[in-house]
Design a protein around this motif. Sequence first.
Motif, PDB file in Angstrom:
ATOM      1  N   HIS A 190      23.615  20.505   7.390  1.00 19.69           N
ATOM      2  CA  HIS A 190      23.341  21.387   8.536  1.00 19.69           C
ATOM      3  C   HIS A 190      21.875  21.818   8.538  1.00 19.69           C
ATOM      4  O   HIS A 190      21.214  21.795   7.498  1.00 19.69           O
ATOM      5  CB  HIS A 190      24.258  22.612   8.482  1.00 19.69           C
TER       6      HIS A 190
ATOM      7  N   HIS B 223      23.502  23.677   3.671  1.00 23.70           N
ATOM      8  CA  HIS B 223      22.898  24.501   4.715  1.00 23.70           C
ATOM      9  C   HIS B 223      21.455  24.855   4.362  1.00 23.70           C
ATOM     10  O   HIS B 223      20.819  25.653   5.057  1.00 23.70           O
ATOM     11  CB  HIS B 223      23.729  25.770   4.933  1.00 23.70           C
TER      12      HIS B 223
ATOM     13  N   HIS C 272      26.955  15.235   4.945  1.00 20.60           N
ATOM     14  CA  HIS C 272      27.364  16.519   5.515  1.00 20.60           C
ATOM     15  C   HIS C 272      26.213  17.513   5.332  1.00 20.60           C
ATOM     16  O   HIS C 272      26.058  18.122   4.274  1.00 20.60           O
ATOM     17  CB  HIS C 272      28.654  16.999   4.817  1.00 20.60           C
TER      18      HIS C 272
ATOM     19  N   HIS D 163      27.226  21.347  13.618  1.00 17.37           N
ATOM     20  CA  HIS D 163      28.488  21.937  14.093  1.00 17.37           C
ATOM     21  C   HIS D 163      28.569  21.798  15.608  1.00 17.37           C
ATOM     22  O   HIS D 163      27.672  22.263  16.329  1.00 17.37           O
ATOM     23  CB  HIS D 163      28.538  23.440  13.772  1.00 17.37           C
TER      24      HIS D 163
ATOM     25  N   GLU E 211      29.811  17.393  12.952  1.00 23.05           N
ATOM     26  CA  GLU E 211      31.019  18.004  12.401  1.00 23.05           C
ATOM     27  C   GLU E 211      31.779  18.565  13.598  1.00 23.05           C
ATOM     28  O   GLU E 211      31.432  19.609  14.144  1.00 23.05           O
ATOM     29  CB  GLU E 211      30.686  19.103  11.378  1.00 23.05           C
TER      30      GLU E 211
HETATM   31 ZN   LIG Z   1      29.747  21.724   7.441  1.00 20.57          ZN
END
Ligand SMILES: [Zn+2]
Length: 255
Positions: A9, A236, A7, A39, A80
């Motif tokens: 980004h 992130h 996971h 995303h 995601e």
């Molecule tokens: Zn996420």
Amino acid sequence: MKKINLHTHTVFCDGKNTPEEMVRGAIERGFDCLGFSVHSPMKSGVWWTIRPQDVPAYLDEIHRLQTKYAGVIEIKNGIELDREYCDVNVRDFDYVIGAVHQIVCDDRYYDVDDTPDILRDCCKKEFGGDFMALLTRYYETFSDFVCREDVQIVAHFDLVEKFNAHHELFDTDDPAYQALALRHLDRILDAKPGITFEVNTGAMFRVGNPLPYPAPFLIRALKQRGAHLIVTSDAHCVEALDFGFDKARALIDSV
Ligand SMILES: [Zn+2]
Ligand SMILES: [Zn+2]
């Protein structure tokens, strides 16, 4: 045990670093595998997703990194996928993390993980101030969505807890709340017994929450049902790549 995060980004959505910076950071931190999970574009056009026109460049960049770093680190190309997604072909991705980030009332969209005031506002305007009604809508929407066939990983099951670490919005210990969340957890596992749930440390890094998603009573229930669990950081930025992993693993072992 292999070190994996599925996971992640990047600047293609709301992350701070480029995919290659994340790959280099993962190599430095001893990861065996890094999965990107951009995303999906959203119908409401929020700022924090990839733009539909950037999807081909994103896929090209992940593919370039897979080739460049072959033999050094395994790189996966995931998404995601939010319930309100648009303009994306799920089959272009190696895996799908299913998520719900918004409560939708007619044409009004409320992000549940942006600020606590948005949740309060949603509760007041749409649910007459009844937080249980809001939570019921969230979990119904959530379990509906992640039961679809192509979702392999359940994202941050109780994202509505993000700004509730100290029960500011609702009482996590309320038996009625716990029964609601558990009912929907059961619903997902009844429909898809092989599905994976993530134990997500994202809010530990981003807002300093003491615990990952989902709450301990939910992790306990997942373990009792024999559900497959993975630890993810929802990173992130490079610094978040393995943030809270030890704590999350210890929590899984102890509940
Ligand atoms: Zn996420
Ligand atoms: Zn998310």
